[in-house]
Design an enzyme around this catalytic site. Structure first.
Site, mmCIF file in Angstrom:
data_model
loop_
_atom_site.group_PDB
_atom_site.id
_atom_site.type_symbol
_atom_site.label_atom_id
_atom_site.label_comp_id
_atom_site.label_asym_id
_atom_site.label_seq_id
_atom_site.Cartn_x
_atom_site.Cartn_y
_atom_site.Cartn_z
ATOM 1 N N GLU A 46 0.707 -1.176 -0.114
ATOM 2 C CA GLU A 46 0.086 -0.041 -0.048
ATOM 3 C C GLU A 46 0.816 1.218 -0.051
ATOM 4 O O GLU A 46 1.881 1.271 0.920
ATOM 5 C CB GLU A 46 -0.827 0.009 1.223
ATOM 6 C CG GLU A 46 -1.719 1.167 1.610
ATOM 7 C CD GLU A 46 -2.657 0.808 2.832
ATOM 8 O OE1 GLU A 46 -3.660 1.858 2.908
ATOM 9 O OE2 GLU A 46 -2.352 0.025 3.541
ATOM 10 N N LYS A 115 -9.259 2.666 -2.387
ATOM 11 C CA LYS A 115 -9.398 2.125 -0.797
ATOM 12 C C LYS A 115 -10.808 2.375 -0.535
ATOM 13 O O LYS A 115 -11.208 3.581 -0.512
ATOM 14 C CB LYS A 115 -8.419 2.458 -0.058
ATOM 15 C CG LYS A 115 -8.339 1.718 1.550
ATOM 16 C CD LYS A 115 -7.228 1.984 2.284
ATOM 17 C CE LYS A 115 -7.106 1.192 3.555
ATOM 18 N NZ LYS A 115 -5.979 1.401 4.176
ATOM 19 N N CYS A 169 -5.662 -3.229 2.395
ATOM 20 C CA CYS A 169 -5.484 -3.259 3.745
ATOM 21 C C CYS A 169 -7.066 -3.465 4.274
ATOM 22 O O CYS A 169 -7.376 -4.622 4.457
ATOM 23 C CB CYS A 169 -4.643 -2.130 4.237
ATOM 24 S SG CYS A 169 -3.872 -2.370 5.912
#
Length: 255
Positions: A46, A115, A169
């Site tokens: 990330e 994200k 994540c």
């Protein structure tokens, strides 16, 4: 892909916080080594172009423009590799900042998966800098016209028969992970670009999550965590990376 089997990988380069040029070079070195080893889908952590722990530097246009520039160079430098690469970068889109996974293959920026879920508790402050994934739309970035959003499936000639989706994540840790929608839409490989800090007991928890997700979605799952060079704040990272398939642990590196 041979006989329905493809070699995949995850790698955590040694990064420098807020140094996109250095990080691009580090990523390129590890990409070339992976390609020579037969890897055809590679996942990097990330925000690996900027580093995850930039903090207030995410508000600086200089950092954001340098990340865009270095991603353009990275795309050019990997154009000759028959390889699908996911690399993390911050993306400014319609005056809002998004934490994205850039999908790169054959000299093209296939898309920017943003994200969806931003951790904003404990040691995480992502909502201060980033905005949750926007509805999928068009964008010109790093000199190429592409798409940005969350519901994106990637298919390439380099990996026939493979349908890949990305999440980032925290997207794995929530009840309604984007990967559930991706699998229902036909994804058979999920990649996760992560910057999950090292906490006692977290190593086994990550492993359990990745195996369970690959099991219930009946797919392969690549998880790549941030590692060396990321400790620019009170967090440290151990670079744990995991590959699982249909509930079975295929590969894992020691933290």
């Amino acid at each position: 892909m041979k006989d329905g089997i493809i070699r995949v990988g995850a790698a955590s380069p040694d990064l420098r916080v807020a140094d996109p040029e250095y990080n691009r070079r580090a990523a390129l070195d590890i990409v070339r080594r992976a390609h020579d080893g037969g890897v055809r889908v590679l996942v990097l952590p990330e925000l690996s172009l900027s580093a995850y722990t930039c903090g207030e530097l995410f508000f600086q246009n200089e950092l954001l423009s340098r990340c865009e520039c270095e991603l353009g160079k990275f795309i050019e430098e990997t154009a000759g590799l028959d390889m699908l690469i996911f690399i993390g970068t911050p993306v400014l889109y319609r005056d809002k900042l998004y934490n994205c996974a850039a999908a790169v293959c054959g000299g093209r920026l296939l898309g920017l998966t943003a994200k969806t879920y931003l951790p904003n508790y404990g040691e995480f402050y992502e909502a201060r800098y980033f905005t949750p994934a926007p509805p999928t739309g068009g964008i010109t970035y790093a000199g190429q016209k592409t798409v940005i959003g969350t519901d994106i499936l990637y298919r390439t000639d380099a990996c026939p028969g493979l349908s890949v989706a990305a999440e980032i994540c925290e997207d794995l840790w929530v009840a309604s992970s984007p990967s559930a929608r991706h699998a229902a839409a036909g994804a058979n490989l999920i990649v996760n670009l992560s910057a999950s800090d090292a906490v006692i007991g977290k190593e086994s928890h990550r492993r359990t999550l990745v195996r369970a997700q690959s099991d219930k979605l009946k797919c392969a799952y690549i998880y790549c965590d941030a590692g060396d060079g990321e400790s620019g704040t009170d967090m440290v990272f151990d670079g744990q990376s995991i590959v699982a398939e249909c509930g079975s642990l295929v590969a894992e590196n020691p933290p």
